[in-house]
Write a protein that holds these residues in place. Structure first.
Motif, PDB file in Angstrom:
ATOM      1  N   LEU A 170       0.827  -1.208   0.000  1.00  0.00           N
ATOM      2  CA  LEU A 170       0.000   0.000   0.000  1.00  0.00           C
ATOM      3  C   LEU A 170       0.861   1.259   0.000  1.00  0.00           C
ATOM      4  O   LEU A 170       0.559   2.232  -0.706  1.00  0.00           O
ATOM      5  CB  LEU A 170      -0.925  -0.014   1.215  1.00  0.00           C
ATOM      6  CG  LEU A 170      -1.875   1.179   1.366  1.00  0.00           C
ATOM      7  CD1 LEU A 170      -2.808   1.271   0.171  1.00  0.00           C
ATOM      8  CD2 LEU A 170      -2.663   1.076   2.663  1.00  0.00           C
ATOM      9  N   ALA A 171       1.941   1.256   0.775  1.00  0.00           N
ATOM     10  CA  ALA A 171       2.813   2.432   0.835  1.00  0.00           C
ATOM     11  C   ALA A 171       3.477   2.700  -0.513  1.00  0.00           C
ATOM     12  O   ALA A 171       3.532   3.847  -0.970  1.00  0.00           O
ATOM     13  CB  ALA A 171       3.868   2.242   1.927  1.00  0.00           C
ATOM     14  N   ARG A 181       3.898   6.008  -5.240  1.00  0.00           N
ATOM     15  CA  ARG A 181       4.078   6.071  -6.689  1.00  0.00           C
ATOM     16  C   ARG A 181       2.993   6.924  -7.341  1.00  0.00           C
ATOM     17  O   ARG A 181       3.268   7.696  -8.273  1.00  0.00           O
ATOM     18  CB  ARG A 181       4.045   4.655  -7.251  1.00  0.00           C
ATOM     19  CG  ARG A 181       4.190   4.529  -8.766  1.00  0.00           C
ATOM     20  CD  ARG A 181       5.617   4.743  -9.197  1.00  0.00           C
ATOM     21  NE  ARG A 181       5.935   6.125  -9.500  1.00  0.00           N
ATOM     22  CZ  ARG A 181       7.148   6.556  -9.814  1.00  0.00           C
ATOM     23  NH1 ARG A 181       8.159   5.716  -9.851  1.00  0.00           N
ATOM     24  NH2 ARG A 181       7.356   7.826 -10.076  1.00  0.00           N
ATOM     25  N   TRP A 182       1.773   6.816  -6.831  1.00  0.00           N
ATOM     26  CA  TRP A 182       0.675   7.624  -7.378  1.00  0.00           C
ATOM     27  C   TRP A 182       0.924   9.107  -7.134  1.00  0.00           C
ATOM     28  O   TRP A 182       0.743   9.936  -8.030  1.00  0.00           O
ATOM     29  CB  TRP A 182      -0.643   7.205  -6.744  1.00  0.00           C
ATOM     30  CG  TRP A 182      -1.802   8.055  -7.161  1.00  0.00           C
ATOM     31  CD1 TRP A 182      -2.552   7.948  -8.287  1.00  0.00           C
ATOM     32  CD2 TRP A 182      -2.332   9.174  -6.437  1.00  0.00           C
ATOM     33  NE1 TRP A 182      -3.514   8.919  -8.315  1.00  0.00           N
ATOM     34  CE2 TRP A 182      -3.404   9.691  -7.197  1.00  0.00           C
ATOM     35  CE3 TRP A 182      -2.008   9.771  -5.229  1.00  0.00           C
ATOM     36  CZ2 TRP A 182      -4.149  10.783  -6.766  1.00  0.00           C
ATOM     37  CZ3 TRP A 182      -2.741  10.862  -4.809  1.00  0.00           C
ATOM     38  CH2 TRP A 182      -3.807  11.361  -5.567  1.00  0.00           C
ATOM     39  N   ALA A 183       1.342   9.464  -5.919  1.00  0.00           N
ATOM     40  CA  ALA A 183       1.566  10.877  -5.600  1.00  0.00           C
ATOM     41  C   ALA A 183       2.692  11.465  -6.451  1.00  0.00           C
ATOM     42  O   ALA A 183       2.575  12.586  -6.964  1.00  0.00           O
ATOM     43  CB  ALA A 183       1.882  11.031  -4.111  1.00  0.00           C
ATOM     44  N   ASP A 198       8.156   8.187   3.484  1.00  0.00           N
ATOM     45  CA  ASP A 198       9.529   7.765   3.193  1.00  0.00           C
ATOM     46  C   ASP A 198       9.670   7.305   1.751  1.00  0.00           C
ATOM     47  O   ASP A 198      10.634   7.658   1.056  1.00  0.00           O
ATOM     48  CB  ASP A 198       9.941   6.641   4.144  1.00  0.00           C
ATOM     49  CG  ASP A 198      10.116   7.130   5.569  1.00  0.00           C
ATOM     50  OD1 ASP A 198      10.291   8.350   5.758  1.00  0.00           O
ATOM     51  OD2 ASP A 198      10.066   6.297   6.491  1.00  0.00           O
ATOM     52  N   ARG A 199       8.723   6.524   1.282  1.00  0.00           N
ATOM     53  CA  ARG A 199       8.804   6.044  -0.101  1.00  0.00           C
ATOM     54  C   ARG A 199       8.535   7.170  -1.100  1.00  0.00           C
ATOM     55  O   ARG A 199       9.071   7.164  -2.203  1.00  0.00           O
ATOM     56  CB  ARG A 199       7.830   4.892  -0.300  1.00  0.00           C
ATOM     57  CG  ARG A 199       8.346   3.593   0.324  1.00  0.00           C
ATOM     58  CD  ARG A 199       7.208   2.698   0.816  1.00  0.00           C
ATOM     59  NE  ARG A 199       7.718   1.461   1.350  1.00  0.00           N
ATOM     60  CZ  ARG A 199       8.271   1.329   2.550  1.00  0.00           C
ATOM     61  NH1 ARG A 199       8.415   2.379   3.325  1.00  0.00           N
ATOM     62  NH2 ARG A 199       8.705   0.157   2.981  1.00  0.00           N
ATOM     63  N   MET A 200       7.729   8.129  -0.702  1.00  0.00           N
ATOM     64  CA  MET A 200       7.505   9.288  -1.560  1.00  0.00           C
ATOM     65  C   MET A 200       8.805  10.082  -1.721  1.00  0.00           C
ATOM     66  O   MET A 200       9.121  10.547  -2.830  1.00  0.00           O
ATOM     67  CB  MET A 200       6.401  10.161  -0.952  1.00  0.00           C
ATOM     68  CG  MET A 200       5.789  11.171  -1.913  1.00  0.00           C
ATOM     69  SD  MET A 200       4.556  12.205  -1.076  1.00  0.00           S
ATOM     70  CE  MET A 200       3.395  10.959  -0.533  1.00  0.00           C
ATOM     71  N   VAL A 226      -4.266   1.150  -9.450  1.00  0.00           N
ATOM     72  CA  VAL A 226      -2.830   1.298  -9.339  1.00  0.00           C
ATOM     73  C   VAL A 226      -2.182  -0.065  -9.469  1.00  0.00           C
ATOM     74  O   VAL A 226      -2.765  -1.085  -9.132  1.00  0.00           O
ATOM     75  CB  VAL A 226      -2.455   1.933  -7.988  1.00  0.00           C
ATOM     76  CG1 VAL A 226      -2.943   3.346  -7.925  1.00  0.00           C
ATOM     77  CG2 VAL A 226      -3.006   1.135  -6.840  1.00  0.00           C
ATOM     78  N   SER A 227      -0.955  -0.074  -9.952  1.00  0.00           N
ATOM     79  CA  SER A 227      -0.244  -1.317 -10.174  1.00  0.00           C
ATOM     80  C   SER A 227       0.616  -1.658  -8.981  1.00  0.00           C
ATOM     81  O   SER A 227       1.096  -0.809  -8.268  1.00  0.00           O
ATOM     82  CB  SER A 227       0.640  -1.205 -11.419  1.00  0.00           C
ATOM     83  OG  SER A 227       1.570  -0.171 -11.252  1.00  0.00           O
TER      84      SER A 227
END
Length: 656
Positions: free
Chosen positions: A388-389, A394-396, A439-441, A613-614
């Motif tokens: 989910l994170a 990735r979407w943002a 963090d991933r963003m 989303v993928s």
């Protein structure tokens, strides 16, 4: 080979980490091909030697005095300690030796000193927080007064910017110790004890005499790791150590021009994982000078709401479009179900432990089964949160790239504690993966030269984005008199803005960030960009200027409305499919599904659009996942409006 990448103007270096697996190896001395089980066994022997040496160092130096000496940054002679932990420990004279009869080279001791030194350096921050909490122990540990909050923040170094949730967690930890022992602990070492030592090999502390890594000259997606491993669990001589060559398939997110560093090897189940660090050039992100920004607001069922705003030369801020949403209600509901299952399993396991009470009891085998199930459920929750994170981040970042934004402003909710919304909703709000998403963003945005800045969250959903008037929140737009939470209406007569509460919040966040971008600072502990305070004179300019609504085409009615016939075909189709040749099936079904399947995936029956989303397709892939079932069935996102499709290299599995 140079350990630094070549940088052009406007670029900076970024070190990231990619996870991969060691699947095979060759013993260079005998030429024997090692299977995965044999390789895992030899890596485990080496990791045991390192972990035992590191545990000895921690048991000897994990105390207040030694931690203060290491954290001071200078040795007894006043010289500055090296940044490498193993070098710092050697400068201080903190060394260790293997047991009698075991022969290891100096690089094995280096890895143990590096692992112990990192643990000792990390405990310094926790020790300061615990000492500050104990020195200002409140009269009621469950609820501090404003004066007690000021005292505890003043007693902690950097406490003015420390999230209140950390202070509360340490207070609860000390209160539990007080209840069990009748007194408060002296320090964090009495409260937590000696840290545990993981079984891993920090090859970064070694040189070419212990391990080397080189990228293949013919295939940039391959690398060769060479390291010395023991042939027995207790090597008696240096002849019991041999060189082992391990080919590594580099993940696709590692650029061809990246500089590879020695990985960290760890054992996970029946596999050997390698955390491969690499350094590559990326566009440089700037703190100021932004004209287009993306604002991101957090939510519950609508996990993310985001949109872009633009700052023109006159200082006016306008919205670029209506924004989008990343909705993950189904994923969060599953996460909530797994949490409740984990709580029930923990409660049952605790009851079994009370009944057993250290004796040989017939419930002991059942307790082992429960512990195994708890670990399995915890792993499922971790995997779900991770997927989910990555998907939300990735979407943002895609939204920012499509809008041409150079900065992403995210509200800082580290201190948010849900309350007053019911037991179930409070728990779901408190266990969201906001930290992982942020963090991933940052990781994904860094590759595009996009800055990620946190801004204060106060009043972002309370005030109108156009005039800063307090909003009236209603349940639905068609019932403006019924008090609620989701729909916001501005009472100002000149603007009368109304819309989704989250859409108003991302407008406020982006406008506040652009207005305060001159105050953006870089946190010295985390290196994250942050806007710490809201200034009244700058906040007055953090308003959006309404844009005139213009129609894209003339919709003036010039004649009677042409009658429309009912749709001749099911949803998503304008004409029925032709009949197939004689066989088991007839016409093609409505969903995006293959016609040769006797059993359709779930997505073909649930009227789901393709704007999903993928997620990674490696590992387990349920039937129909590519068509919208599984994770995709419960995560829906507004697609970015691309002008050109960008070239991206990252995917889930890479960490900065």
């Amino acid at each position: 080979m140079s350990r630094k990448p070549l940088l052009a103007d406007g670029e900076t270096s970024r070190t990231a980490c990619a996870r991969t697996l060691l699947r095979r190896a060759v013993d260079e001395k005998t030429g024997e091909r090692l299977s995965l089980s044999a390789l895992r066994l030899r890596v485990g022997w080496c990791a045991d030697l390192v972990s035992n040496l590191a545990a000895t160092l921690l048991a000897e130096h994990c105390n207040t005095g030694d931690v203060e000496v290491l954290a001071s940054g200078v040795d007894a002679g006043g010289r500055k300690l090296p940044s490498n932990a193993w070098m710092a420990l050697r400068r201080l004279g903190w060394s260790t030796a293997p047991p009698e009869g075991v022969k290891v080279n100096d690089r094995i001791v280096r890895m143990a000193q590096e692992q112990a030194g990192r643990a000792l350096r990390s405990v310094k921050w926790r020790a300061d927080v615990v000492l500050g909490v104990l020195a200002t122990w409140p009269a009621d540990p469950s609820k501090r007064t404003p004066r007690e909050w000021d005292q505890v923040r003043a007693a902690i170094c950097g406490g003015e910017h420390l999230p209140s949730s950390i202070i509360k967690a340490r207070t609860r930890q000390a209160a539990t110790y007080l209840k069990a022992n009748g007194r408060l602990p002296v320090d964090v070492f009495e409260l937590e004890g000696t840290p545990k030592v993981a079984r891993l090999l920090l090859l970064a502390a070694c040189d070419g005499q212990q391990a080397t890594i080189e990228r293949s000259e013919t295939d940039t997606g391959q690398a060769l790791l060479r390291l010395q491993l023991p042939t027995r669990p207790d090597p008696a001589t240096y002849r019991d150590w041999t060189w082992v060559a391990c080919p590594i398939a580099l993940p696709p997110m590692v650029p061809a021009a990246a500089v590879l560093h020695l990985p960290t090897l760890r054992l996970a189940g029946d596999s050997v994982r390698a955390d491969l660090a690499y350094t590559h050039a990326v566009p440089k992100a700037h703190r100021t000078g932004h004209a287009v920004a993306l604002g991101v607001d957090w939510g519950l069922n609508t996990l993310l709401s985001a949109g872009a705003v633009q700052l023109n030369g006159e200082g006016r801020i306008t919205a670029l479009g209506a924004g989008g949403q990343f909705r993950a209600a189904g994923v969060l509901a599953k996460q909530h179900r797994l949490r409740r299952l984990s709580e029930r399993l923990h409660t049952k396991a605790d009851q079994y432990m009370r009944l057993i009470a250290g004796h040989d009891h017939q419930l002991a085998p059942k307790l082992d089964v429960l512990r195994s199930e708890i670990q399995h459920v915890s792993q499922r929750r971790s995997n779900l949160n991770d997927a989910l994170a990555w998907a939300a981040a990735r979407w943002a970042v895609d939204q920012a790239i499509a809008a041409g934004a150079t900065v992403i402003y995210v509200e800082d909710l580290r201190s948010m504690e849900a309350g007053g919304m019911g037991r179930t909703l409070n728990t779901r709000l408190s266990q969201q993966v906001r930290g992982q998403i942020a963090d991933r963003m940052r990781h994904l945005a860094t590759e595009q030269g996009i800055a990620v800045v946190t801004v204060p969250a106060r009043n972002t959903s309370k005030l109108c984005p156009h005039c800063l008037t307090p909003l009236r929140h209603r349940k639905t737009p068609d019932r403006p008199t019924l008090a609620g939470w989701k729909w916001a209406i501005c009472p100002h007569q000149d603007y009368r803005w109304q819309g989704d509460r989250d859409h108003g919040a991302w407008r406020r966040i982006a406008a506040r960030g652009l207005a305060h971008q001159a105050t953006t600072a870089c946190d010295h502990t985390s290196s994250h960009m942050v806007i710490r305070t809201v200034l009244d004179n700058l906040e007055a300019n953090a308003v959006l200027t309404p844009t005139d609504k213009t129609s894209r085409k003339d919709r003036t009615k010039t004649g009677p409305t042409r009658p429309r016939s009912p749709r001749p075909a099911p949803r998503r189709r304008r004409a029925p499919s032709p009949a197939r040749p004689h066989g088991r099936a007839g016409q093609r079904p409505e969903g995006h599904a293959h016609t040769d399947r006797t059993r359709l995936p779930r997505a073909a029956h649930r009227h789901q659009g393709m704007n999903t989303v993928s997620t990674p397709t490696t590992g387990h892939r349920p039937q129909g996942a590519a068509l919208g079932a599984g994770f995709h069935l419960h995560a829906h996102a507004s697609p970015p409006r691309w002008e050109t499709i960008p070239e991206t290299q990252s995917n889930p599995g890479s960490h900065s």
